[in-house]
Design a protein around this motif. Structure first.
Motif, PDB file in Angstrom:
ATOM      1  N   GLU A 194     -12.244 -14.407 -27.105  1.00 15.97           N
ATOM      2  CA  GLU A 194     -11.514 -13.221 -26.654  1.00 15.97           C
ATOM      3  C   GLU A 194     -10.530 -13.583 -25.555  1.00 15.97           C
ATOM      4  OE1 GLU A 194     -10.316  -9.603 -25.096  1.00 15.97           O
ATOM      5  OE2 GLU A 194     -11.553 -10.957 -23.917  1.00 15.97           O
ATOM      6  N   ASN A 195     -10.956 -14.520 -24.660  1.00 16.26           N
ATOM      7  CA  ASN A 195     -10.047 -14.967 -23.605  1.00 16.26           C
ATOM      8  C   ASN A 195      -8.784 -15.568 -24.211  1.00 16.26           C
ATOM      9  OD1 ASN A 195     -11.630 -14.213 -21.524  1.00 16.26           O
ATOM     10  ND2 ASN A 195     -12.558 -16.221 -21.210  1.00 16.26           N
ATOM     11  N   GLY A 196      -8.980 -16.362 -25.283  1.00 17.08           N
ATOM     12  CA  GLY A 196      -7.834 -16.995 -25.942  1.00 17.08           C
ATOM     13  C   GLY A 196      -6.871 -15.947 -26.469  1.00 17.08           C
ATOM     14  N   ILE A 197      -7.423 -14.917 -27.140  1.00 14.84           N
ATOM     15  CA  ILE A 197      -6.566 -13.849 -27.676  1.00 14.84           C
ATOM     16  C   ILE A 197      -5.831 -13.170 -26.536  1.00 14.84           C
ATOM     17  CG2 ILE A 197      -6.597 -11.635 -28.866  1.00 14.84           C
ATOM     18  CD1 ILE A 197      -9.017 -12.612 -30.364  1.00 14.84           C
ATOM     19  N   SER A 198      -6.540 -12.973 -25.427  1.00  9.10           N
ATOM     20  CA  SER A 198      -5.946 -12.299 -24.284  1.00  9.10           C
ATOM     21  C   SER A 198      -4.782 -13.109 -23.721  1.00  9.10           C
ATOM     22  CB  SER A 198      -7.033 -12.094 -23.236  1.00  9.10           C
ATOM     23  OG  SER A 198      -6.528 -11.437 -22.146  1.00  9.10           O
ATOM     24  N   ILE A 199      -4.975 -14.459 -23.628  1.00 13.43           N
ATOM     25  CA  ILE A 199      -3.875 -15.307 -23.128  1.00 13.43           C
ATOM     26  C   ILE A 199      -2.672 -15.182 -24.052  1.00 13.43           C
ATOM     27  CG2 ILE A 199      -3.162 -17.658 -22.607  1.00 13.43           C
ATOM     28  CD1 ILE A 199      -6.097 -18.300 -22.198  1.00 13.43           C
ATOM     29  N   PHE A 200      -2.957 -15.208 -25.347  1.00 11.67           N
ATOM     30  CA  PHE A 200      -1.870 -15.137 -26.322  1.00 11.67           C
ATOM     31  C   PHE A 200      -1.105 -13.820 -26.169  1.00 11.67           C
ATOM     32  CE2 PHE A 200      -0.046 -14.984 -30.613  1.00 11.67           C
ATOM     33  CZ  PHE A 200       0.490 -16.259 -30.651  1.00 11.67           C
ATOM     34  N   GLY A 201      -1.880 -12.735 -26.049  1.00 14.67           N
ATOM     35  CA  GLY A 201      -1.245 -11.421 -25.890  1.00 14.67           C
ATOM     36  C   GLY A 201      -0.418 -11.343 -24.622  1.00 14.67           C
ATOM     37  N   ASN A 202      -0.963 -11.872 -23.531  1.00 12.25           N
ATOM     38  CA  ASN A 202      -0.221 -11.867 -22.277  1.00 12.25           C
ATOM     39  C   ASN A 202       1.061 -12.666 -22.393  1.00 12.25           C
ATOM     40  OD1 ASN A 202      -1.846 -10.319 -20.685  1.00 12.25           O
ATOM     41  ND2 ASN A 202      -3.230 -12.017 -20.271  1.00 12.25           N
ATOM     42  N   GLY A 203       0.954 -13.803 -23.098  1.00 11.08           N
ATOM     43  CA  GLY A 203       2.112 -14.672 -23.231  1.00 11.08           C
ATOM     44  C   GLY A 203       3.219 -13.986 -24.006  1.00 11.08           C
ATOM     45  N   ILE A 204       2.843 -13.277 -25.080  1.00 10.65           N
ATOM     46  CA  ILE A 204       3.866 -12.594 -25.864  1.00 10.65           C
ATOM     47  C   ILE A 204       4.411 -11.407 -25.102  1.00 10.65           C
ATOM     48  CG2 ILE A 204       4.246 -11.288 -27.975  1.00 10.65           C
ATOM     49  CD1 ILE A 204       2.326 -13.107 -29.346  1.00 10.65           C
ATOM     50  N   GLY A 205       3.536 -10.759 -24.331  1.00 11.34           N
ATOM     51  CA  GLY A 205       3.983  -9.674 -23.478  1.00 11.34           C
ATOM     52  C   GLY A 205       4.462  -8.467 -24.249  1.00 11.34           C
ATOM     53  N   ILE A 206       3.761  -8.093 -25.330  1.00  8.16           N
ATOM     54  CA  ILE A 206       4.141  -6.906 -26.075  1.00  8.16           C
ATOM     55  C   ILE A 206       3.899  -5.672 -25.228  1.00  8.16           C
ATOM     56  CG2 ILE A 206       4.037  -7.447 -28.518  1.00  8.16           C
ATOM     57  CD1 ILE A 206       1.048  -7.141 -28.353  1.00  8.16           C
ATOM     58  N   GLU A 207       4.677  -4.644 -25.510  1.00  6.09           N
ATOM     59  CA  GLU A 207       4.550  -3.441 -24.712  1.00  6.09           C
ATOM     60  C   GLU A 207       3.191  -2.785 -24.965  1.00  6.09           C
ATOM     61  OE1 GLU A 207       7.640  -0.125 -23.182  1.00  6.09           O
ATOM     62  OE2 GLU A 207       8.159  -1.709 -24.548  1.00  6.09           O
ATOM     63  N   TYR A 208       2.550  -2.342 -23.907  1.00  4.09           N
ATOM     64  CA  TYR A 208       1.206  -1.768 -23.948  1.00  4.09           C
ATOM     65  C   TYR A 208       0.197  -2.740 -24.534  1.00  4.09           C
ATOM     66  CZ  TYR A 208       3.852   2.392 -22.983  1.00  4.09           C
ATOM     67  OH  TYR A 208       4.704   3.280 -22.419  1.00  4.09           O
ATOM     68  N   GLY A 209       0.505  -4.049 -24.499  1.00  6.95           N
ATOM     69  CA  GLY A 209      -0.453  -5.028 -25.014  1.00  6.95           C
ATOM     70  C   GLY A 209      -1.725  -5.012 -24.214  1.00  6.95           C
ATOM     71  N   PHE A 210      -1.596  -4.664 -22.941  1.00  8.35           N
ATOM     72  CA  PHE A 210      -2.778  -4.715 -22.090  1.00  8.35           C
ATOM     73  C   PHE A 210      -3.787  -3.652 -22.480  1.00  8.35           C
ATOM     74  CE2 PHE A 210       0.802  -6.131 -19.355  1.00  8.35           C
ATOM     75  CZ  PHE A 210       0.495  -7.478 -19.463  1.00  8.35           C
ATOM     76  N   ILE A 211      -3.263  -2.507 -22.975  1.00  5.59           N
ATOM     77  CA  ILE A 211      -4.180  -1.440 -23.374  1.00  5.59           C
ATOM     78  C   ILE A 211      -4.978  -1.874 -24.601  1.00  5.59           C
ATOM     79  CG2 ILE A 211      -4.270   0.905 -24.259  1.00  5.59           C
ATOM     80  CD1 ILE A 211      -1.941   1.544 -22.457  1.00  5.59           C
ATOM     81  N   LEU A 260     -13.604  -3.801 -24.657  1.00  6.27           N
ATOM     82  CA  LEU A 260     -14.705  -2.877 -24.887  1.00  6.27           C
ATOM     83  C   LEU A 260     -15.603  -3.415 -25.997  1.00  6.27           C
ATOM     84  CD1 LEU A 260     -15.607  -0.091 -23.847  1.00  6.27           C
ATOM     85  CD2 LEU A 260     -14.546   0.853 -25.874  1.00  6.27           C
ATOM     86  N   ASP A 261     -14.953  -3.913 -27.071  1.00 10.64           N
ATOM     87  CA  ASP A 261     -15.726  -4.514 -28.163  1.00 10.64           C
ATOM     88  C   ASP A 261     -16.622  -5.619 -27.645  1.00 10.64           C
ATOM     89  OD1 ASP A 261     -14.472  -2.844 -29.817  1.00 10.64           O
ATOM     90  OD2 ASP A 261     -13.176  -4.332 -30.771  1.00 10.64           O
ATOM     91  N   VAL A 262     -16.021  -6.495 -26.817  1.00  8.41           N
ATOM     92  CA  VAL A 262     -16.795  -7.628 -26.321  1.00  8.41           C
ATOM     93  C   VAL A 262     -17.951  -7.148 -25.463  1.00  8.41           C
ATOM     94  CG1 VAL A 262     -16.691  -9.685 -24.906  1.00  8.41           C
ATOM     95  CG2 VAL A 262     -14.840  -9.178 -26.434  1.00  8.41           C
ATOM     96  N   LEU A 263     -17.680  -6.112 -24.661  1.00  8.44           N
ATOM     97  CA  LEU A 263     -18.730  -5.568 -23.808  1.00  8.44           C
ATOM     98  C   LEU A 263     -19.903  -5.088 -24.658  1.00  8.44           C
ATOM     99  CD1 LEU A 263     -19.120  -5.076 -20.816  1.00  8.44           C
ATOM    100  CD2 LEU A 263     -18.326  -2.773 -21.149  1.00  8.44           C
ATOM    101  N   VAL A 264     -19.557  -4.329 -25.715  1.00  8.10           N
ATOM    102  CA  VAL A 264     -20.600  -3.832 -26.612  1.00  8.10           C
ATOM    103  C   VAL A 264     -21.337  -5.006 -27.237  1.00  8.10           C
ATOM    104  CG1 VAL A 264     -21.002  -2.576 -28.737  1.00  8.10           C
ATOM    105  CG2 VAL A 264     -19.423  -1.680 -27.064  1.00  8.10           C
TER     106      VAL A 264
END
Lengths: 225, 306
Positions: free
Chosen positions: A161-178, A185-189
């Motif tokens: 999940e961290n890897g996906i998060s880095i990738f998303g941050n790097g691309i910087g899509i709008e509202y990617g953080f949401i 939340l999925d990971v938490l569950v």
């Protein structure tokens, strides 16, 4: 200077990948995951272009919540699960630790090599982002495959999940953080379920090796012999 | 001239670094700890004593401490201190630099084998095994430095380690990774904690201490001094590697260099306080991780073409 600080954060994430794959004590693993989680959570603040404007409130909240959940909450839950099942280390991994270091080296080399050919927008921010994301994803998958204990597999999923998060941050899509908060939340569950499962597997079999879960079910292998 | 001042300071102040490390460890443990100059007192005490040789040993035992000390002093003399070029420097001296340390080590190993004690043979075997793995990492680091060095593919010690001043400022991340790998090499080469505990006298855990059990008096003093000088020289290498060596004026640069070395001592002391000694089976794995880190640095350098 900002580029350098992003690079250093990403290098720290790469180093935590190597250390995680190479260490056998579970508590140590959980601490390293916490460090990685905090680094990944705070990454958007480093990517932000500080010279033009200060980050928006939305960004502050998402990154601090991200870092808090990944760096504090999930490690606490995991170490609780660890203490419940009273195991300290992964004794018999499917792949030995030295071999794991070699495999992680291959994964990192491959992701650096292949990310050259990707025209991801991440390269605009820092050319280091895509390969780090790919190798963290690869290392997480490797952890899920090569370790027996349910807790280590949950750690592998967190890395993934961290890897996906880095990738998303790097691309910087709008509202990617949401979207990422949704994944979080999925990971938490998942970690909750893992904690309950670990506890139940442990109570049932007095170990948490998930590779013997295939003995469950109606069909009884022992009567066959 | 500045170089000679640095060299003299190295020769005189080397045992001080061990004192700093021990002080930091004592601070962490909440003890008072030995004095900063303790190693000087030890060396002077040992120098006053008689030399005692085991009856089974030959001339190898007598020669080897001297060879060790000589190798370490020459290696220190090859170092470009605080960015000033050594008068002994030539192209390719970085290989000589590391192999002089290897010469010193092999002298210690021979001396240990010469005593005929099984226990020292065990220590010698461990030392040889670990240093064989360390050599791979050292060569990876040398390759990295040669790739990044100021004058193309250079094996010159000065050219190699004064990179941070030559406008390759973008390569900070790979440089930090290499510094990390070299720190692990430094800990292993100088028998510091994750690899060997310099304080223990448990027979199962020691490496370097096991090899020098039969040395006494001046020989032991020479060995202690050589070990301290080796630690100083390698810390100096790390400092010149990381610090931007812009020569502002002689005095300031030398001060920065010395402060950097003390800082390395503090880092080593902190590492020794918070880590336990690794099991012997774990050591090759730890070194393998250092090798991986060094390789990643080369990878970054070659793919992104800093």
């Amino acid at each position: 200077m900002i580029t350098n600080s992003i690079e250093i954060i990403l290098a720290i994430i790469l180093l935590t990948d190597i250390v995680l794959v190479a260490s056998s004590r579970l508590f140590h693993c959980i601490k390293i995951t916490a460090i990685q989680g905090i680094a990944v959570g705070l990454l958007p603040l480093f990517i932000w272009d500080w010279s033009n404007s200060t980050p928006t409130l939305q960004l502050w909240i998402t990154s601090i919540v991200n870092a808090g959940i990944k760096g504090v909450l999930l490690p606490i839950l995991l170490s609780k699960a660890m203490r419940h099942s009273s195991i300290k280390r992964e004794l018999e991994p499917l792949v030995s630790y030295s071999a794991s270091v070699f495999i992680i080296l291959i994964i990192i080399t491959a992701s650096f090599y292949f990310s050259q050919f990707m025209n991801a927008p991440a390269t605009d921010i820092c050319r280091f982002t895509t390969p780090t994301a790919l190798s963290t994803i690869g290392a997480g998958l490797f952890m899920i495959i090569a370790r027996k204990k349910a807790i280590t597999q949950a750690l592998g999923f967190l890395m993934f999940e961290n890897g996906i998060s880095i990738f998303g941050n790097g691309i910087g899509i709008e509202y990617g953080f949401i979207i990422e908060l949704g994944i979080l939340l999925d990971v938490l569950v998942l970690v909750f379920i893992m904690g309950i499962t670990v506890f139940n597997i442990n109570r049932e079999f007095s170990h948490i090796d998930s590779d013997r879960l295939n003995q469950l079910g109606d069909y009884d292998h022992s009567k066959q012999k | 001239m500045n170089w000679f001042i640095c060299f003299l300071i190295s020769l005189i102040a080397a045992p001080l670094l061990v004192g700093v490390i021990n002080k930091i460890k004592a601070l962490f443990a909440g003890r008072h700890g030995p004095r900063l100059l303790q190693l000087y007192y030890d060396i002077f005490k040992l120098l006053k004593k008689d030399r005692i040789l085991s009856s089974t040993s030959t001339c190898i035992m007598e020669l080897c401490p001297i060879i060790n000390l000589g190798a370490v002093i020459v290696a220190t003399a090859l170092m470009p201190m605080a960015g000033y070029e050594s008068p002994l420097g030539f192209n390719g001296d970085i290989i000589l630099f590391f192999y002089l340390f290897a010469l010193g080590r092999i002298a210690t190993i021979f001396a240990a084998l010469d005593t005929g004690s099984a226990f020292e043979g065990m220590g010698a075997s461990r030392e040889a095994q670990f240093s064989a793995i360390v050599e791979i990492i050292v060569f990876t680091i040398i390759t990295f430095l040669a790739l990044i060095s100021a004058g193309g593919f250079s094996l010159d010690l000065l050219q190699q380690i004064s990179i941070s001043s030559t406008g390759v400022g973008l390569a900070i991340t790979p440089l930090l990774l290499i510094a990390l790998a070299f720190l692990i090499v430094l800990l292993c080469e100088n028998c510091r904690v994750p690899f060997d505990d310099p304080e223990t006298h448990l027979e199962l855990t020691m490496i370097h201490e096991a090899m020098i059990l039969d040395n006494a008096g001046p020989d032991l003093a020479i060995i202690h001094y050589a070990a301290a000088l080796k630690l100083w020289a390698m810390s100096g290498f790390l400092v010149v590697l990381v610090l931007p060596s812009v020569i502002v004026n002689g005095f300031v640069t030398i001060c920065c260099y010395l402060v950097g070395i003390i800082l390395v001592g503090i880092i080593v002391g902190v590492i020794e306080s918070i880590l336990a000694r690794a099991r012997f089976l774990k050591v090759p794995q730890l070194l393998l991780s250092a090798f991986t880190i060094a390789l990643i640095a080369i990878l970054l350098l070659s793919i992104f073409k800093y």
